[in-house]
Motif scaffolding. Structure first.
Motif, PDB file in Angstrom:
ATOM      1  N   VAL A 274     -17.029  -1.629  -2.855  1.00 53.68           N
ATOM      2  CA  VAL A 274     -17.621  -2.962  -2.980  1.00 53.68           C
ATOM      3  C   VAL A 274     -18.904  -3.005  -2.162  1.00 53.68           C
ATOM      4  CG1 VAL A 274     -17.294  -5.428  -2.589  1.00 53.68           C
ATOM      5  CG2 VAL A 274     -15.333  -4.008  -3.253  1.00 53.68           C
ATOM      6  N   GLU A 275     -20.007  -3.424  -2.804  1.00 56.98           N
ATOM      7  CA  GLU A 275     -21.277  -3.544  -2.090  1.00 56.98           C
ATOM      8  C   GLU A 275     -21.333  -4.923  -1.436  1.00 56.98           C
ATOM      9  OE1 GLU A 275     -26.006  -2.550  -2.817  1.00 56.98           O
ATOM     10  OE2 GLU A 275     -24.601  -2.581  -4.508  1.00 56.98           O
ATOM     11  N   GLN A 279     -24.255  -2.885   2.359  1.00 58.40           N
ATOM     12  CA  GLN A 279     -23.424  -1.755   2.740  1.00 58.40           C
ATOM     13  C   GLN A 279     -22.264  -1.599   1.763  1.00 58.40           C
ATOM     14  OE1 GLN A 279     -24.203   0.344   5.298  1.00 58.40           O
ATOM     15  NE2 GLN A 279     -26.067  -0.884   5.515  1.00 58.40           N
ATOM     16  N   LEU A 280     -21.642  -0.448   1.805  1.00 53.77           N
ATOM     17  CA  LEU A 280     -20.481  -0.189   0.949  1.00 53.77           C
ATOM     18  C   LEU A 280     -19.200  -0.296   1.765  1.00 53.77           C
ATOM     19  CD1 LEU A 280     -21.566   2.775  -1.349  1.00 53.77           C
ATOM     20  CD2 LEU A 280     -20.840   0.511  -2.087  1.00 53.77           C
ATOM     21  N   ARG A 281     -18.264  -1.074   1.256  1.00 51.81           N
ATOM     22  CA  ARG A 281     -16.928  -1.151   1.831  1.00 51.81           C
ATOM     23  C   ARG A 281     -15.926  -0.862   0.719  1.00 51.81           C
ATOM     24  NH1 ARG A 281     -16.133  -6.498   5.127  1.00 51.81           N
ATOM     25  NH2 ARG A 281     -14.503  -5.238   6.130  1.00 51.81           N
ATOM     26  N   PHE A 282     -14.668  -0.728   1.088  1.00 56.30           N
ATOM     27  CA  PHE A 282     -13.691  -0.248   0.116  1.00 56.30           C
ATOM     28  C   PHE A 282     -12.427  -1.111   0.143  1.00 56.30           C
ATOM     29  CE2 PHE A 282     -16.414   3.171   1.427  1.00 56.30           C
ATOM     30  CZ  PHE A 282     -16.724   3.823   0.243  1.00 56.30           C
ATOM     31  N   ASP A 283     -11.987  -1.456  -1.078  1.00 52.49           N
ATOM     32  CA  ASP A 283     -10.697  -2.122  -1.254  1.00 52.49           C
ATOM     33  C   ASP A 283      -9.700  -1.067  -1.740  1.00 52.49           C
ATOM     34  OD1 ASP A 283     -11.895  -4.477  -0.551  1.00 52.49           O
ATOM     35  OD2 ASP A 283     -12.059  -5.250  -2.597  1.00 52.49           O
ATOM     36  N   VAL A 316      -1.768   4.499   7.081  1.00 55.11           N
ATOM     37  CA  VAL A 316      -3.072   4.673   6.442  1.00 55.11           C
ATOM     38  C   VAL A 316      -4.194   4.348   7.427  1.00 55.11           C
ATOM     39  CG1 VAL A 316      -4.618   3.791   4.646  1.00 55.11           C
ATOM     40  CG2 VAL A 316      -2.227   4.289   4.096  1.00 55.11           C
ATOM     41  N   LYS A 317      -4.069   3.234   8.133  1.00 58.24           N
ATOM     42  CA  LYS A 317      -5.105   2.831   9.089  1.00 58.24           C
ATOM     43  C   LYS A 317      -5.222   3.833  10.234  1.00 58.24           C
ATOM     44  CE  LYS A 317      -4.752  -2.146   8.172  1.00 58.24           C
ATOM     45  NZ  LYS A 317      -4.320  -3.467   8.719  1.00 58.24           N
ATOM     46  N   ARG A 318      -4.081   4.306  10.715  1.00 54.26           N
ATOM     47  CA  ARG A 318      -4.103   5.269  11.826  1.00 54.26           C
ATOM     48  C   ARG A 318      -4.816   6.554  11.420  1.00 54.26           C
ATOM     49  NH1 ARG A 318       1.227   7.785  14.963  1.00 54.26           N
ATOM     50  NH2 ARG A 318       0.090   9.247  16.296  1.00 54.26           N
ATOM     51  N   THR A 319      -4.478   7.089  10.261  1.00 53.25           N
ATOM     52  CA  THR A 319      -5.119   8.321   9.800  1.00 53.25           C
ATOM     53  C   THR A 319      -6.607   8.117   9.572  1.00 53.25           C
ATOM     54  OG1 THR A 319      -3.075   9.126   8.779  1.00 53.25           O
ATOM     55  CG2 THR A 319      -5.141  10.057   7.960  1.00 53.25           C
ATOM     56  N   TYR A 320      -6.967   6.985   8.976  1.00 51.15           N
ATOM     57  CA  TYR A 320      -8.380   6.696   8.729  1.00 51.15           C
ATOM     58  C   TYR A 320      -9.163   6.616  10.037  1.00 51.15           C
ATOM     59  CZ  TYR A 320     -12.618   4.139   7.592  1.00 51.15           C
ATOM     60  OH  TYR A 320     -13.931   3.751   7.487  1.00 51.15           O
ATOM     61  N   LEU A 321      -8.645   5.870  11.020  1.00 53.67           N
ATOM     62  CA  LEU A 321      -9.354   5.699  12.280  1.00 53.67           C
ATOM     63  C   LEU A 321      -9.430   7.003  13.066  1.00 53.67           C
ATOM     64  CD1 LEU A 321      -7.929   2.229  13.402  1.00 53.67           C
ATOM     65  CD2 LEU A 321     -10.203   2.724  12.455  1.00 53.67           C
ATOM     66  N   LYS A 322      -8.345   7.786  13.045  1.00 57.13           N
ATOM     67  CA  LYS A 322      -8.380   9.090  13.717  1.00 57.13           C
ATOM     68  C   LYS A 322      -9.400  10.015  13.054  1.00 57.13           C
ATOM     69  CE  LYS A 322      -5.220   8.595  16.924  1.00 57.13           C
ATOM     70  NZ  LYS A 322      -5.519   8.747  18.378  1.00 57.13           N
ATOM     71  N   GLY A 323      -9.577   9.843  11.734  1.00 59.39           N
ATOM     72  CA  GLY A 323     -10.557  10.654  11.028  1.00 59.39           C
ATOM     73  C   GLY A 323     -11.985  10.307  11.407  1.00 59.39           C
ATOM     74  N   THR A 357     -17.332   3.245   9.043  1.00 58.58           N
ATOM     75  CA  THR A 357     -17.032   2.600  10.317  1.00 58.58           C
ATOM     76  C   THR A 357     -15.581   2.128  10.315  1.00 58.58           C
ATOM     77  OG1 THR A 357     -17.628   0.367   9.585  1.00 58.58           O
ATOM     78  CG2 THR A 357     -19.415   1.791  10.390  1.00 58.58           C
ATOM     79  N   GLU A 358     -15.159   1.525  11.401  1.00 60.62           N
ATOM     80  CA  GLU A 358     -13.799   1.001  11.486  1.00 60.62           C
ATOM     81  C   GLU A 358     -13.549  -0.096  10.460  1.00 60.62           C
ATOM     82  OE1 GLU A 358     -12.930  -0.268  15.412  1.00 60.62           O
ATOM     83  OE2 GLU A 358     -13.161   1.729  16.317  1.00 60.62           O
ATOM     84  N   ASP A 359     -14.634  -0.782  10.026  1.00 58.80           N
ATOM     85  CA  ASP A 359     -14.510  -1.901   9.090  1.00 58.80           C
ATOM     86  C   ASP A 359     -14.825  -1.512   7.653  1.00 58.80           C
ATOM     87  OD1 ASP A 359     -13.889  -3.643  11.216  1.00 58.80           O
ATOM     88  OD2 ASP A 359     -16.026  -3.859  11.678  1.00 58.80           O
ATOM     89  N   SER A 360     -14.964  -0.211   7.372  1.00 58.17           N
ATOM     90  CA  SER A 360     -15.337   0.202   6.002  1.00 58.17           C
ATOM     91  C   SER A 360     -14.231  -0.086   4.995  1.00 58.17           C
ATOM     92  CB  SER A 360     -15.694   1.692   5.979  1.00 58.17           C
ATOM     93  OG  SER A 360     -16.894   1.930   6.682  1.00 58.17           O
TER      94      SER A 360
END
Length: 379
Positions: A274-275, A279-283, A316-323, A357-360
């Motif tokens: 989603v633009e 910026q691009l973010r993701f659902d 999911v959030k933990r893996t994403y943030l650790k990445g 970012t953390e908010d992507s």
């Protein structure tokens, strides 16, 4: 006329000859290989497979030596292979090469592409071989035999899909998949990370086996980082190939800690770029099915659903943030942007990657399509 007949008879004798064939029993078959890089040289560890020990059964004789590992070095992998030929008794065939393990030192060097090219270009190797990485001694990993002395062709490294369908933790990666991911936008790929485990024992003592510990994320030029154990568990909810996974939930409503383990399968996910504000973010939408015991289901289906959904989101959030702590796009969100929001990707990408970012992740929705109940457990 007779001279013509004699001529054709003599020619046919030469045509049916097989003097240049290689006899199978006079050849050595490489089953797996480890590639290391130290002091400016490649080190290869070749695992030789004794096909005669598994020709009649998937379980060789208990006294049979299933495998040997040879070592050689060289400025290139080809040179190392030639040096290995000098210390063998028969001709070596690479056509049975099933897997390759890259060392952490190799991934941290700038020689990974050369190593990959060596396998891609050689005529006997196949794109279907499995790829792994590890930081343990490669010769020791290659000497590990399967549980109950099963044939080496049934080892974890040679046949990863067999166990993946029962417990989908990290997706197995073939050489073909590796090449595709490194060539597509994002240019990152998650490689299974293996270690030697002491979970099993025999009457004679510990029986080491190979275990998937997590992933290493690589690019064409370097190793970006690694995720292990709980930090990598979110990968299974974002994989199209996840077949079966488990979740354990804690329930302390009765002033006593109780735990419930459920099986989650038929995992589906949809990633929508989603633009927003340039910026691009993701659902992200994840849909699963659940199997539980009748006793667990009686404790409250809605409460069970809520616990499962919260746990999947947490992983999911933990893996994403650790990445992103290691600047890794473990869910390949940049590729999703390239495929679904090309113009925005063209404007925002840097070397094929979108800055995350953390908010992507804008929205993360998890739904349970169905809860199946197994037979009630009676005590």
């Amino acid at each position: 006329m007779k001279k013509s007949i004699y001529f054709f008879i003599i020619c046919s004798l030469f045509l049916t000859a097989c003097w240049d064939n290689n006899e199978p029993e006079r050849m050595l078959y490489i089953h797996g290989i480890g590639v290391d890089y130290k002091d400016g040289e490649f080190e290869i560890y070749a695992q030789l497979l004794d096909l005669s020990s598994i020709a009649r059964s998937d379980q060789p004789s208990t006294n049979a030596i299933q495998t040997e590992v040879g070592r050689a070095t060289g400025k290139t992998i080809d040179e190392a292979a030639v040096n290995l030929y000098r210390a063998v008794d028969q001709r070596i065939l690479w056509g049975h090469l099933t897997f390759v393990i890259f060392s952490k030192e190799l991934l941290e060097s700038e020689e990974l592409v050369q190593a990959i090219d060596s396998f891609v270009r050689y005529r006997e190797t196949r794109y279907t071989m499995w790829v792994y990485t590890s930081d343990e001694p490669l010769d020791e990993l290659l000497l590990v035999t399967p549980i109950l002395n099963k044939g080496m062709t049934f080892s974890r490294t040679a046949d990863p899909m067999n166990t993946f369908y029962q417990e989908s933790f990290v997706d197995p990666v073939s050489l073909r998949t590796l090449l595709i991911h490194l060539d597509e936008p994002g240019h990152e790929v998650n490689i299974p990370f293996i270690v030697s485990s002491n979970r099993w024992e025999t009457p004679k003592g510990v029986d080491p086996v190979l275990e998937i510990k997590g992933i290493s994320v690589i690019t064409k030029s370097n190793l970006k980082g690694s995720l292990f154990d709980g930090d990598a568990e979110g990968l299974r909810w974002m994989s199209e190939d996840t077949s079966r996974a488990q979740i354990t939930l804690e329930n302390d409503s009765n002033q006593k800690k109780e735990f419930t383990t459920v099986i989650v399968d038929n995992v589906k996910q949809k990633i929508t770029p989603v633009e927003e504000d340039g910026q691009l973010r993701f659902d992200i939408a994840i849909e699963v099915e659940v199997t539980t015991s009748g006793e667990d289901g009686q404790k409250g289906e809605e409460k069970l659903k809520k616990g499962i959904i919260e746990q999947i989101k947490k992983e999911v959030k933990r893996t994403y943030l650790k990445g992103i702590e290691q600047e890794m796009d473990v869910f390949r969100l940049s590729e999703q942007a390239y495929r679904k929001k090309l113009k925005a990707w063209q404007r925002l990408n840097k070397n094929g990657q979108i800055q995350l970012t953390e908010d992507s992740i804008r929205e993360l929705d998890v739904s349970i399509e169905k809860i199946r109940t197994e037979r009630t457990v009676r005590h």
